[in-house]
Design a protein around this motif. Structure first.
Motif, PDB file in Angstrom:
ATOM      1  N   UNK A 191      -8.904  -4.484  -5.550  1.00  0.00           N
ATOM      2  CA  UNK A 191      -7.982  -4.203  -4.503  1.00  0.00           C
ATOM      3  C   UNK A 191      -8.201  -3.059  -3.742  1.00  0.00           C
ATOM      4  N   UNK A 192      -8.472  -2.221  -4.487  1.00  0.00           N
ATOM      5  CA  UNK A 192      -8.676  -0.733  -3.460  1.00  0.00           C
ATOM      6  C   UNK A 192      -9.811  -0.898  -2.710  1.00  0.00           C
ATOM      7  N   UNK A 193     -10.893  -1.464  -3.267  1.00  0.00           N
ATOM      8  CA  UNK A 193     -11.885  -1.690  -2.219  1.00  0.00           C
ATOM      9  C   UNK A 193     -11.716  -2.529  -1.026  1.00  0.00           C
ATOM     10  N   UNK A 194     -10.736  -3.681  -1.317  1.00  0.00           N
ATOM     11  CA  UNK A 194     -10.463  -4.395  -0.127  1.00  0.00           C
ATOM     12  C   UNK A 194      -9.908  -3.675   0.839  1.00  0.00           C
ATOM     13  N   UNK A 195      -9.022  -2.552   0.755  1.00  0.00           N
ATOM     14  CA  UNK A 195      -8.373  -1.730   1.657  1.00  0.00           C
ATOM     15  C   UNK A 195      -9.499  -0.738   1.992  1.00  0.00           C
ATOM     16  N   UNK A 196     -10.161  -0.024   1.329  1.00  0.00           N
ATOM     17  CA  UNK A 196     -11.087   0.868   1.672  1.00  0.00           C
ATOM     18  C   UNK A 196     -12.228   0.297   2.675  1.00  0.00           C
ATOM     19  N   UNK A 197     -12.527  -1.235   2.448  1.00  0.00           N
ATOM     20  CA  UNK A 197     -13.372  -1.694   3.349  1.00  0.00           C
ATOM     21  C   UNK A 197     -12.858  -2.007   4.282  1.00  0.00           C
ATOM     22  N   UNK A 198     -11.925  -2.150   4.623  1.00  0.00           N
ATOM     23  CA  UNK A 198     -10.892  -2.656   5.994  1.00  0.00           C
ATOM     24  C   UNK A 198     -10.971  -1.499   7.212  1.00  0.00           C
ATOM     25  N   UNK A 199     -11.763  -1.832   8.169  1.00  0.00           N
ATOM     26  CA  UNK A 199     -11.974  -0.944   9.327  1.00  0.00           C
ATOM     27  C   UNK A 199     -10.726  -0.345   9.620  1.00  0.00           C
ATOM     28  N   UNK A 200      -9.630  -1.056   9.528  1.00  0.00           N
ATOM     29  CA  UNK A 200      -8.270  -0.453   9.885  1.00  0.00           C
ATOM     30  C   UNK A 200      -7.794   0.683   9.115  1.00  0.00           C
ATOM     31  N   UNK A 201      -8.148   0.718   8.003  1.00  0.00           N
ATOM     32  CA  UNK A 201      -7.627   1.576   6.824  1.00  0.00           C
ATOM     33  C   UNK A 201      -8.188   3.073   6.934  1.00  0.00           C
ATOM     34  N   UNK A 202      -7.562   4.114   6.530  1.00  0.00           N
ATOM     35  CA  UNK A 202      -7.861   5.391   6.672  1.00  0.00           C
ATOM     36  C   UNK A 202      -7.517   6.029   5.320  1.00  0.00           C
ATOM     37  N   UNK A 203      -7.246   5.207   4.271  1.00  0.00           N
ATOM     38  CA  UNK A 203      -6.326   6.025   3.217  1.00  0.00           C
ATOM     39  C   UNK A 203      -7.267   6.100   1.817  1.00  0.00           C
ATOM     40  N   UNK A 204      -8.711   6.282   1.989  1.00  0.00           N
ATOM     41  CA  UNK A 204      -9.538   6.615   0.851  1.00  0.00           C
ATOM     42  C   UNK A 204      -9.060   7.718   0.223  1.00  0.00           C
ATOM     43  N   UNK A 205      -8.804   8.743   0.842  1.00  0.00           N
ATOM     44  CA  UNK A 205      -8.513  10.030   0.323  1.00  0.00           C
ATOM     45  C   UNK A 205      -7.587  10.030  -0.554  1.00  0.00           C
ATOM     46  N   UNK A 206      -6.217   9.409   0.067  1.00  0.00           N
ATOM     47  CA  UNK A 206      -5.082   9.040  -0.821  1.00  0.00           C
ATOM     48  C   UNK A 206      -5.143   8.424  -1.966  1.00  0.00           C
ATOM     49  N   UNK A 207      -6.346   7.342  -1.918  1.00  0.00           N
ATOM     50  CA  UNK A 207      -6.387   6.692  -3.033  1.00  0.00           C
ATOM     51  C   UNK A 207      -7.328   7.332  -4.264  1.00  0.00           C
ATOM     52  N   UNK A 208      -8.105   8.212  -3.969  1.00  0.00           N
ATOM     53  CA  UNK A 208      -9.025   8.702  -4.678  1.00  0.00           C
ATOM     54  C   UNK A 208      -8.091   9.614  -6.111  1.00  0.00           C
ATOM     55  N   UNK A 209      -6.963   9.774  -5.961  1.00  0.00           N
ATOM     56  CA  UNK A 209      -5.869  10.197  -6.889  1.00  0.00           C
ATOM     57  C   UNK A 209      -5.872   9.327  -8.093  1.00  0.00           C
ATOM     58  N   UNK A 210      -5.844   7.823  -7.868  1.00  0.00           N
ATOM     59  CA  UNK A 210      -5.770   6.982  -8.773  1.00  0.00           C
ATOM     60  C   UNK A 210      -7.219   6.310  -9.042  1.00  0.00           C
ATOM     61  N   UNK A 211      -8.343   6.712  -8.085  1.00  0.00           N
ATOM     62  CA  UNK A 211      -9.610   6.268  -8.572  1.00  0.00           C
ATOM     63  C   UNK A 211     -10.657   7.072  -9.193  1.00  0.00           C
ATOM     64  N   UNK A 212     -10.733   8.384  -8.621  1.00  0.00           N
ATOM     65  CA  UNK A 212     -11.794   9.280  -9.108  1.00  0.00           C
ATOM     66  C   UNK A 212     -11.129  10.014 -10.128  1.00  0.00           C
ATOM     67  N   UNK A 213     -10.667   9.648 -11.133  1.00  0.00           N
ATOM     68  CA  UNK A 213     -10.210  10.458 -12.304  1.00  0.00           C
ATOM     69  C   UNK A 213     -10.687   9.695 -13.736  1.00  0.00           C
TER      70      UNK A 213
END
Ligand code: SF4
Length: 285
Positions: A191-213
């Motif tokens: 689901x995270x990839x679904x949003x990160x791959x969306x050209x309208x989205x700019x939220x990867x940095x915010x999602x790293x808190x949950x992903x890159x841990x």
């Protein structure tokens, strides 16, 4: 062809089959146990139909989740003979009817009662990856400035991941979740990839808190069991690998996110010239 199917399909009608069903009432049972039920099969009977018939005719206390009965809501996912299935879409006749059919709640979740798993942690993981479009410019929210057009190719980057119905089957198949209940899990990562791959989205940095841990994306060992289990044809293990690449590019190579479809210019916010046009409308106005 249809004659053959009709004949094959009717071979099992009236056959008595033994279902071995996990039972557990936390208010009175020390541990889960298996109860046997014998049932005569009816035409087109799914595993969920069988459970409903058992509840109606043999034991009204049998507990399970169901809702739409058409493979959309995802609530009836259970382990059938050890494999996560949407029981409303699983014909009993798919199995060897001379053997017992084993029905248990989804693996890798606590059991609330009988066949009902506790999905709260699963939903928390989903919520943790911020499953919505994130934009940096809050003014956009109040001031409409135009369409965020996407090309068919841009849509294709994430489309299959939108088909997830949150049934939880992928997590039940995941060997990492089997040993680490805090692992973010294939559903939330895809689901995270679904949003990160969306050209309208700019939220990867915010999602790293949950992903890159420590319990996040790097715990995925790419077993692929999640993709095999998904009843909607989503390929979470593919999404996870693509998301790893996005994070790698972001963290180590400093690559910028794909440009947003609007750009700031000295004259104000303007539509970019080079953005692809939206797909043709498929619904007539
Ligand atoms: S990715 Fe597939 S298996 Fe996992 S929750 Fe979504 S629909 Fe269910």
């Amino acid at each position: 062809m249809s004659d053959k199917n009709t004949k094959v399909n009717q071979d099992y009608v009236g056959k008595e089959v033994e279902f071995r069903v996990l039972r557990y009432d936390p208010d009175k049972d020390i541990a889960p146990y298996i109860q046997s039920f014998k049932l005569k099969l009816e035409h087109g009977m799914t595993v969920l139909d069988a459970l409903m018939r058992i509840k109606e005719t043999q034991d009204p206390s049998l507990s399970y989740r169901k809702s739409c009965r058409m493979g959309i809501c995802g609530s009836c996912a259970m382990m059938v003979n050890g494999f996560p299935k949407l029981t409303c879409q699983t014909q009993v006749s798919e199995y060897d009817l001379d053997k017992t059919i084993d029905v248990r709640p989804l693996a890798n979740y606590p059991i609330l009662r009988d066949l009902v798993p506790d999905l709260r942690n699963f939903m928390r993981m989903h919520e943790g990856i911020k499953p919505y479009i994130i934009r940096r410019d809050n003014e956009e929210l109040d001031k409409f400035i135009g369409e965020f057009a996407q090309s068919p190719e841009e849509l294709e980057r994430y489309l299959q991941f939108t088909y997830c119905i949150k049934c939880g089957a992928c997590l039940a198949a995941c060997p990492t979740n089997a040993t680490d209940e805090n692992f973010t899990g294939p559903q939330a990562l895809a689901a995270a990839y679904r949003y990160v791959a969306d050209s309208r989205d700019e939220g990867l940095e915010e999602r790293l808190v949950a992903l890159d841990e420590p319990n996040g994306i790097w715990r995925c060992h790419y077993a692929g069991a999640c993709s095999e289990a998904c009843p909607k044809g989503v390929d979470p293990s593919l999404g996870i690998q693509l998301l790893k690449r996005e994070i790698f590019n972001h963290r180590l190579l400093g690559k910028k996110k794909r440009p947003a479809p609007f750009a700031e210019t000295p004259e104000g916010v303007e539509r970019r010239e080079d953005i692809p046009q939206a797909p043709e409308k498929t619904v007539r106005e």
